[in-house]
Design a protein around this motif. Structure first.
Motif, PDB file in Angstrom:
ATOM      1  N   VAL A 160       4.398  19.330 -28.003  1.00  0.00           N
ATOM      2  CA  VAL A 160       3.489  18.323 -27.452  1.00  0.00           C
ATOM      3  C   VAL A 160       3.423  18.464 -25.942  1.00  0.00           C
ATOM      4  O   VAL A 160       2.356  18.484 -25.333  1.00  0.00           O
ATOM      5  CB  VAL A 160       3.966  16.891 -27.819  1.00  0.00           C
ATOM      6  CG1 VAL A 160       3.222  15.844 -26.999  1.00  0.00           C
ATOM      7  CG2 VAL A 160       3.775  16.629 -29.299  1.00  0.00           C
ATOM      8  N   MET A 161       4.593  18.606 -25.325  1.00  0.00           N
ATOM      9  CA  MET A 161       4.627  18.696 -23.865  1.00  0.00           C
ATOM     10  C   MET A 161       3.924  19.954 -23.373  1.00  0.00           C
ATOM     11  O   MET A 161       3.263  19.932 -22.337  1.00  0.00           O
ATOM     12  CB  MET A 161       6.067  18.671 -23.379  1.00  0.00           C
ATOM     13  CG  MET A 161       6.720  17.327 -23.646  1.00  0.00           C
ATOM     14  SD  MET A 161       8.229  17.142 -22.736  1.00  0.00           S
ATOM     15  CE  MET A 161       7.632  17.179 -21.047  1.00  0.00           C
ATOM     16  N   ARG A 162       4.061  21.015 -24.146  1.00  0.00           N
ATOM     17  CA  ARG A 162       3.379  22.265 -23.768  1.00  0.00           C
ATOM     18  C   ARG A 162       1.862  22.034 -23.722  1.00  0.00           C
ATOM     19  O   ARG A 162       1.172  22.513 -22.830  1.00  0.00           O
ATOM     20  CB  ARG A 162       3.720  23.362 -24.787  1.00  0.00           C
ATOM     21  CG  ARG A 162       4.185  24.661 -24.139  1.00  0.00           C
ATOM     22  CD  ARG A 162       4.740  25.633 -25.152  1.00  0.00           C
ATOM     23  NE  ARG A 162       6.163  25.390 -25.412  1.00  0.00           N
ATOM     24  CZ  ARG A 162       6.724  25.208 -26.616  1.00  0.00           C
ATOM     25  NH1 ARG A 162       5.983  25.254 -27.704  1.00  0.00           N
ATOM     26  NH2 ARG A 162       8.009  24.997 -26.728  1.00  0.00           N
ATOM     27  N   ARG A 176      14.823  13.786 -25.946  1.00  0.00           N
ATOM     28  CA  ARG A 176      15.047  12.619 -26.809  1.00  0.00           C
ATOM     29  C   ARG A 176      13.721  11.904 -27.047  1.00  0.00           C
ATOM     30  O   ARG A 176      12.981  11.636 -26.104  1.00  0.00           O
ATOM     31  CB  ARG A 176      16.018  11.635 -26.157  1.00  0.00           C
ATOM     32  CG  ARG A 176      17.433  12.164 -26.100  1.00  0.00           C
ATOM     33  CD  ARG A 176      18.409  11.128 -25.559  1.00  0.00           C
ATOM     34  NE  ARG A 176      19.685  11.765 -25.281  1.00  0.00           N
ATOM     35  CZ  ARG A 176      20.578  11.335 -24.406  1.00  0.00           C
ATOM     36  NH1 ARG A 176      20.335  10.228 -23.715  1.00  0.00           N
ATOM     37  NH2 ARG A 176      21.712  11.976 -24.221  1.00  0.00           N
ATOM     38  N   VAL A 177      13.447  11.617 -28.303  1.00  0.00           N
ATOM     39  CA  VAL A 177      12.202  10.940 -28.671  1.00  0.00           C
ATOM     40  C   VAL A 177      12.522   9.506 -29.068  1.00  0.00           C
ATOM     41  O   VAL A 177      13.435   9.264 -29.854  1.00  0.00           O
ATOM     42  CB  VAL A 177      11.511  11.676 -29.844  1.00  0.00           C
ATOM     43  CG1 VAL A 177      10.227  10.954 -30.246  1.00  0.00           C
ATOM     44  CG2 VAL A 177      11.211  13.123 -29.464  1.00  0.00           C
ATOM     45  N   ASP A 225       7.911  17.992 -33.083  1.00  0.00           N
ATOM     46  CA  ASP A 225       7.921  19.087 -32.109  1.00  0.00           C
ATOM     47  C   ASP A 225       7.580  18.561 -30.708  1.00  0.00           C
ATOM     48  O   ASP A 225       6.512  18.858 -30.157  1.00  0.00           O
ATOM     49  CB  ASP A 225       6.897  20.155 -32.550  1.00  0.00           C
ATOM     50  CG  ASP A 225       6.839  21.328 -31.590  1.00  0.00           C
ATOM     51  OD1 ASP A 225       7.816  21.548 -30.825  1.00  0.00           O
ATOM     52  OD2 ASP A 225       5.801  22.023 -31.585  1.00  0.00           O
ATOM     53  N   PRO A 226       8.500  17.770 -30.126  1.00  0.00           N
ATOM     54  CA  PRO A 226       8.179  17.173 -28.820  1.00  0.00           C
ATOM     55  C   PRO A 226       7.935  18.219 -27.729  1.00  0.00           C
ATOM     56  O   PRO A 226       7.090  18.029 -26.857  1.00  0.00           O
ATOM     57  CB  PRO A 226       9.417  16.318 -28.501  1.00  0.00           C
ATOM     58  CG  PRO A 226      10.505  16.807 -29.404  1.00  0.00           C
ATOM     59  CD  PRO A 226       9.823  17.354 -30.623  1.00  0.00           C
ATOM     60  N   ALA A 262       2.792  12.054 -35.183  1.00  0.00           N
ATOM     61  CA  ALA A 262       3.584  12.947 -36.050  1.00  0.00           C
ATOM     62  C   ALA A 262       4.252  14.056 -35.242  1.00  0.00           C
ATOM     63  O   ALA A 262       5.444  14.325 -35.392  1.00  0.00           O
ATOM     64  CB  ALA A 262       2.675  13.547 -37.120  1.00  0.00           C
ATOM     65  N   GLN A 263       3.478  14.665 -34.352  1.00  0.00           N
ATOM     66  CA  GLN A 263       4.016  15.845 -33.655  1.00  0.00           C
ATOM     67  C   GLN A 263       5.063  15.476 -32.611  1.00  0.00           C
ATOM     68  O   GLN A 263       5.969  16.273 -32.336  1.00  0.00           O
ATOM     69  CB  GLN A 263       2.879  16.648 -33.002  1.00  0.00           C
ATOM     70  CG  GLN A 263       3.284  18.107 -32.761  1.00  0.00           C
ATOM     71  CD  GLN A 263       2.329  18.856 -31.856  1.00  0.00           C
ATOM     72  OE1 GLN A 263       1.228  18.381 -31.566  1.00  0.00           O
ATOM     73  NE2 GLN A 263       2.747  20.028 -31.402  1.00  0.00           N
TER      74      GLN A 263
END
Ligand code: FE
Length: 207
Positions: free
Chosen positions: A140-142, A155-156, A136-137, A131-132
């Protein structure tokens, strides 16, 4: 659940149940140790599995001709290295650049390029990640310790069983002149999913 995705949320298949039963029996009889089984799975998830992907990325970093081939005809370039098989039939390679960062998810289940990355990690299959990653990619990376600047588009990509993705991370600075074998050590499994950047060469130097 669409037919494009493996039905991973369905009850386990007969094979999965048989494997689980066999594992339980071996543990119960003292023939294998549960910790050893877990360690083996962990090895396939984090080391053995992703090693093929690491080789592909390192070759693309070291050889511009191979990189172009990989981006134009990923299946041909990857097959030339011998990495073929189930779950990896159609792969697209997504190149990270100064302008674009790519991140891969399977929103419905856990589609993943097995011949290149091995078994998907538990978090990749989890509902919160699925979902995340879309909502909010950057967040997620953070959580994985990578910050993507606002100047770069994120880009997702949503994997399916018919199209799976491999992220080609940016070659980090500081590894100029490194050979393919050395470069492999900078390619992390997570950087090929896109939740983090490739590792930078260690900066520690003896004075
Ligand atoms: Fe899927």
């Amino acid at each position: 659940m669409t037919k494009d995705h493996q039905d991973d949320t369905a009850p386990p298949s007969d094979i999965e149940l048989s494997v689980k039963a066999l594992e339980s029996l071996l543990v119960e009889k003292g023939l294998v140790d549960q910790e050893a089984v877990d360690a083996l799975l962990e090895l396939h998830e984090n080391e053995i599995g992703p090693s093929n992907g690491r080789r592909v990325v390192a070759r693309a970093w070291a050889d511009g001709g191979f990189k172009r081939w990989l981006l134009d005809d990923p299946n041909g370039a990857i097959a030339s290295m011998g990495y073929v098989g189930s779950q990896g039939d159609q792969v697209r390679v997504l190149e990270n650049t100064d302008d674009v960062h790519n991140l891969v998810v399977c929103t419905l289940c856990s589609c993943y390029p097995w011949p290149l990355l091995g078994l998907p990690p538990v978090w990749y299959k989890s509902a919160p990640y699925r979902a995340q990653a879309v909502a909010d990619p950057r967040g997620v990376m953070r959580q994985f310790g990578s910050e993507i600047g606002d100047n770069r588009e994120v880009r997702v990509w949503d994997s399916t069983s018919e199209m799976r993705y491999l992220v080609l991370p940016q070659r980090p600075p500081g590894a100029e002149g490194w050979c393919e074998e050395e470069l492999r050590d900078l390619v992390t499994r997570n950087s090929m999913i896109g939740v983090e950047e490739a590792q930078r060469p260690a900066t520690t130097q003896t004075p």
